[in-house]
Scaffold this motif. Structure first.
Motif, PDB file in Angstrom:
ATOM      1  N   THR A  51       0.803  -1.226   0.000  1.00  0.00           N
ATOM      2  CA  THR A  51       0.000   0.000   0.000  1.00  0.00           C
ATOM      3  C   THR A  51       0.835   1.274   0.000  1.00  0.00           C
ATOM      4  O   THR A  51       0.297   2.367  -0.198  1.00  0.00           O
ATOM      5  N   TRP A  52       2.159   1.108   0.184  1.00  0.00           N
ATOM      6  CA  TRP A  52       3.052   2.264   0.320  1.00  0.00           C
ATOM      7  C   TRP A  52       2.891   3.265  -0.826  1.00  0.00           C
ATOM      8  O   TRP A  52       2.722   4.464  -0.609  1.00  0.00           O
ATOM      9  N   TRP A  53       2.901   2.746  -2.063  1.00  0.00           N
ATOM     10  CA  TRP A  53       2.960   3.670  -3.212  1.00  0.00           C
ATOM     11  C   TRP A  53       1.659   4.421  -3.421  1.00  0.00           C
ATOM     12  O   TRP A  53       1.632   5.413  -4.151  1.00  0.00           O
ATOM     13  N   HIS A  54       0.572   3.995  -2.741  1.00  0.00           N
ATOM     14  CA  HIS A  54      -0.687   4.741  -2.866  1.00  0.00           C
ATOM     15  C   HIS A  54      -0.683   6.005  -1.989  1.00  0.00           C
ATOM     16  O   HIS A  54      -1.432   6.936  -2.243  1.00  0.00           O
ATOM     17  N   VAL A  55       0.147   6.002  -0.945  1.00  0.00           N
ATOM     18  CA  VAL A  55       0.076   7.082   0.044  1.00  0.00           C
ATOM     19  C   VAL A  55       1.328   7.936   0.132  1.00  0.00           C
ATOM     20  O   VAL A  55       1.328   8.974   0.786  1.00  0.00           O
ATOM     21  N   ALA A  66      -3.448  -3.247  -6.284  1.00  0.00           N
ATOM     22  CA  ALA A  66      -4.434  -2.860  -5.275  1.00  0.00           C
ATOM     23  C   ALA A  66      -5.103  -1.532  -5.627  1.00  0.00           C
ATOM     24  O   ALA A  66      -5.130  -0.602  -4.820  1.00  0.00           O
ATOM     25  N   ASN A  67      -5.612  -1.431  -6.856  1.00  0.00           N
ATOM     26  CA  ASN A  67      -6.364  -0.231  -7.243  1.00  0.00           C
ATOM     27  C   ASN A  67      -7.480  -0.609  -8.217  1.00  0.00           C
ATOM     28  O   ASN A  67      -7.768  -1.800  -8.411  1.00  0.00           O
ATOM     29  N   PHE A  68      -8.098   0.379  -8.840  1.00  0.00           N
ATOM     30  CA  PHE A  68      -9.219   0.113  -9.735  1.00  0.00           C
ATOM     31  C   PHE A  68      -8.828  -0.816 -10.886  1.00  0.00           C
ATOM     32  O   PHE A  68      -9.570  -1.736 -11.241  1.00  0.00           O
ATOM     33  N   GLY A  70       6.982   6.716  -2.858  1.00  0.00           N
ATOM     34  CA  GLY A  70       6.522   5.399  -3.299  1.00  0.00           C
ATOM     35  C   GLY A  70       5.927   5.466  -4.699  1.00  0.00           C
ATOM     36  O   GLY A  70       6.167   4.587  -5.537  1.00  0.00           O
ATOM     37  N   ARG A  71       5.178   6.526  -4.965  1.00  0.00           N
ATOM     38  CA  ARG A  71       4.569   6.706  -6.274  1.00  0.00           C
ATOM     39  C   ARG A  71       5.647   6.828  -7.347  1.00  0.00           C
ATOM     40  O   ARG A  71       5.534   6.264  -8.441  1.00  0.00           O
ATOM     41  N   PHE A  72       6.730   7.557  -7.010  1.00  0.00           N
ATOM     42  CA  PHE A  72       7.813   7.726  -7.984  1.00  0.00           C
ATOM     43  C   PHE A  72       8.499   6.383  -8.249  1.00  0.00           C
ATOM     44  O   PHE A  72       8.810   6.052  -9.398  1.00  0.00           O
ATOM     45  N   SER A  89       2.801   7.643 -12.925  1.00  0.00           N
ATOM     46  CA  SER A  89       2.137   6.372 -13.232  1.00  0.00           C
ATOM     47  C   SER A  89       0.679   6.449 -12.778  1.00  0.00           C
ATOM     48  O   SER A  89       0.341   7.213 -11.888  1.00  0.00           O
ATOM     49  N   PRO A  90      -0.176   5.651 -13.424  1.00  0.00           N
ATOM     50  CA  PRO A  90      -1.608   5.733 -13.109  1.00  0.00           C
ATOM     51  C   PRO A  90      -1.920   5.045 -11.785  1.00  0.00           C
ATOM     52  O   PRO A  90      -1.298   4.048 -11.433  1.00  0.00           O
ATOM     53  N   ASP A  91      -2.865   5.589 -11.048  1.00  0.00           N
ATOM     54  CA  ASP A  91      -3.322   4.927  -9.820  1.00  0.00           C
ATOM     55  C   ASP A  91      -4.722   5.407  -9.473  1.00  0.00           C
ATOM     56  O   ASP A  91      -4.890   6.285  -8.625  1.00  0.00           O
ATOM     57  N   GLU A  92      -5.714   4.840 -10.137  1.00  0.00           N
ATOM     58  CA  GLU A  92      -7.098   5.177  -9.764  1.00  0.00           C
ATOM     59  C   GLU A  92      -7.489   4.319  -8.574  1.00  0.00           C
ATOM     60  O   GLU A  92      -7.337   3.110  -8.586  1.00  0.00           O
TER      61      GLU A  92
END
Lengths: 215, 323, 55
Positions: free
Chosen positions: A74-78, A143-145, A82-84, B55-58
């Protein structure tokens, strides 16, 4: 004749397991051919670099995947860091596939399976398929849409041929372990095999080339 | 010292007439340098692309999202689960025996694989999660009425209510024609309320298990509704929209899946109930063909007929004119 | 040819074909890279020898 500590490899059929393994390895890739510092002069095209580019991209994919694993699912969602790291992983995968497909096109037009290289071609195709499977489990581990949609769609396809009975795409814990452990391991072995075969046979000579009798 | 290997390998042509690559003139080439440069180039490209495009994350759709955005869909799905008319209820293996599923001619692979993930859609997706709700006496009474009714009666109530919902304007439960639906409207309404509170995911995924790693039930429930698919179609991700190759937003998807998803767009697959198995079987066949290209007459000669190789090895051919 | 423009990405549609502009750009770029790789001269080719064998 016995191979008594002459500092040389034994000439007679070796009996120890170690000697047999060494003999086997040097038979597959003779000494000097694993990392030769010369190449046939006909190797003169940019198309040759795409194999190495694919391998380099695979290293970056594994490295960025390892970084992503540090923080958990879940790290990269918050976290913006992490997103990078997730972005690094995504784009290295896109580059990996792009280089791999250009490499595949090149090898097809060179008919690179000639000269006992069929197994090299086949391991390459299997590596391509294994990469698609590994990428697929990665999409399911986000773990997303996208994971929700892809998994509920994929279950129809995989169940229709019975695979879903033991490979449950709706179970992200199972998919994550396949993505970070099982498939990379299998893919790694296939890639090593592929590269060893390339080194063993050397790069394929031009179509209709005749050996140069330079004696 | 001579090894027994080198001379034997040195100048032997393969059966197809391709000479050994070690019999050709060579030039210096630094493989390790090539790899290191490639690694640096790929790393820089990756960092650049990641920095430029992210990067995408919906966010994942939650049951609460679903309940607040499409409450009528949640009610219809709950009624459908009770009636046994949803996709999961009629799926067949590996969830239940309601159907045989896909087949490749005589190979009923889906059926043979067996029910390995047993699921009773009414019980597991609706009734069991609701059993834990204690502060809704209307729901508790409705559940008790459902449990004490005969199976035929249960199905009748649920089917009638499902049909009535489908006829109501916008599927609104408030606009349903009067009829004998037993406790089904109360159960479906209680289900909606439970989803709105945000408790449904937990009840679905971790009942009996503190660590809820397996999302099979919640994903099957979500896919039984229309909301998830509506969201996906709005993003061009539908199966008949080449969705397999696409990604949310303007991000790159999986273009390498183009052929797999192509078959779903054209007959006979686009109109077949068995498309999943047929497309899968066809792709396995084509994939086997790709693996076996070196052995397939005709296919393996295409590079000879369309001589891109004359360009790739133009230096060699210039210096070695055909004999 | 219809250009579908909405918040969910730009897509190009023509008959049975539907593809996102991004995927199309990537495929075109890959083909371009392939063509360049085949056509552009590869550096470092000097005829320094012709008899040495890689063994």
């Amino acid at each position: 004749m016995t191979a008594v500590d002459t500092g040389q490899p034994p000439v007679a059929t070796p009996t120890s397991w170690t000697a047999r393994l060494r003999d086997r390895i040097s038979h597959i890739v003779p000494p000097g051919q694993a990392l030769p510092d010369r190449q046939p002069a006909y190797m003169s095209s940019w198309i040759y670099v795409f194999g190495v580019l694919t391998l380099a991209a695979l290293f970056v994919v594994i490295a960025t995947g390892a970084l992503l694993a540090l923080g958990g699912v879940t790290w990269w969602h918050v976290s913006s860091l992490g997103r990078f790291v997730n972005s690094l992983h995504l784009w290295s995968v896109e580059l990996f596939f792009a280089f791999m497909v250009v490499h595949l096109w090149g090898m097809f037009w060179m008919a690179a399976w000639r000269g006992n290289r069929a197994l090299t071609w086949m391991t390459g195709v299997v590596a391509f398929l294994g990469s698609i499977g590994t990428a697929f489990t990665g999409y399911l581990s986000q773990a997303n849409f996208a994971s929700q949609w892809i998994s509920t769609q994929a279950k129809d396809g995989l169940n229709s041929v019975g695979i879903g009975a033991f490979f449950n795409v709706l179970n992200p814990a199972q998919m994550l372990l396949w993505h970070v452990m099982l498939l990379p391991l299998v893919l790694g072995v296939i890639v090593v095999l592929h590269v060893v075969l390339v080194r063993r046979h050397g790069i394929v000579p031009p179509v209709d080339a005749h050996e140069e009798t330079a004696s | 010292m001579m090894t027994s290997i080198a001379p034997r390998r040195a100048t032997r042509a393969a059966r197809d007439g391709t000479p050994d690559s070690h019999g050709f003139a060579t030039r210096p080439y630094d493989l390790v340098k090539e790899f290191v440069v490639a690694l640096i180039v790929v790393t820089l490209l990756t960092v650049g692309l990641a920095a430029a495009f992210s990067s995408p994350d919906e966010k994942a759709v939650t049951m609460r999202d679903w309940a607040s955005a499409a409450p009528n869909d949640v009610v219809a799905t709950a009624a459908g689960e009770l009636a046994g008319t949803t996709k999961s209820a009629g799926f067949g293996p590996p969830y239940n025996t309601a159907a045989n599923g896909g087949s490749l001619g005589p190979l009923k692979l889906q059926k043979w694989a067996g029910v390995t993930i047993p699921l009773d859609s009414a019980q597991d997706l609706v009734l069991t999660p609701l059993a834990g709700v204690t502060d809704n006496s209307k729901l508790t009474d409705a559940l008790a009425a459902w449990q004490s009714a005969a199976a035929d009666q249960q199905t009748q109530w649920a089917t009638d209510y499902s049909d009535a919902l489908a006829k109501a304007p916008d599927g609104d439960p408030a606009g349903v024609a009067t009829g004998d639906y037993g406790p089904v409207p109360a159960i479906a309404a209680g289900f909606l309320t439970f989803a709105q509170t945000g408790g449904l995911e937990g009840a679905l995924t971790s009942s009996g298990n503190f660590y809820g790693g397996d999302q099979t039930k919640s994903l099957l429930l979500l896919a039984d509704g229309a909301y998830l698919e509506d969201q996906a179609r709005a993003r061009n991700l539908g199966g008949d929209q080449w969705g397999m190759t696409n990604e949310t937003g303007n991000y790159p998807g999986q273009p390498w899946m183009w052929l797999y998803t192509f078959w779903y767009q054209v007959p006979p697959f686009s109109t077949s109930d068995n498309a999943d198995a047929l497309v899968w079987g066809l792709m396995m066949l084509l994939t086997l063909g790709l693996v076996l290209v070196p052995f397939i007459p005709g296919l393996r000669s295409i590079p000879r007929w369309i001589p891109v190789h004359r360009l790739i090895w133009r230096d060699y051919y210039r210096e070695h004119p055909r004999r | 040819m219809v250009l579908i423009a909405d918040g969910a990405g730009r897509y190009i549609s023509s008959g049975v074909i539907q593809i996102s502009v991004t995927n199309l750009a990537i495929i075109v770029l890959m083909i371009l890279v392939f063509v360049l790789a085949v056509v552009l001269p590869f550096p470092g080719r000097h005829h320094d020898d012709s008899s040495d064998r890689d063994s």
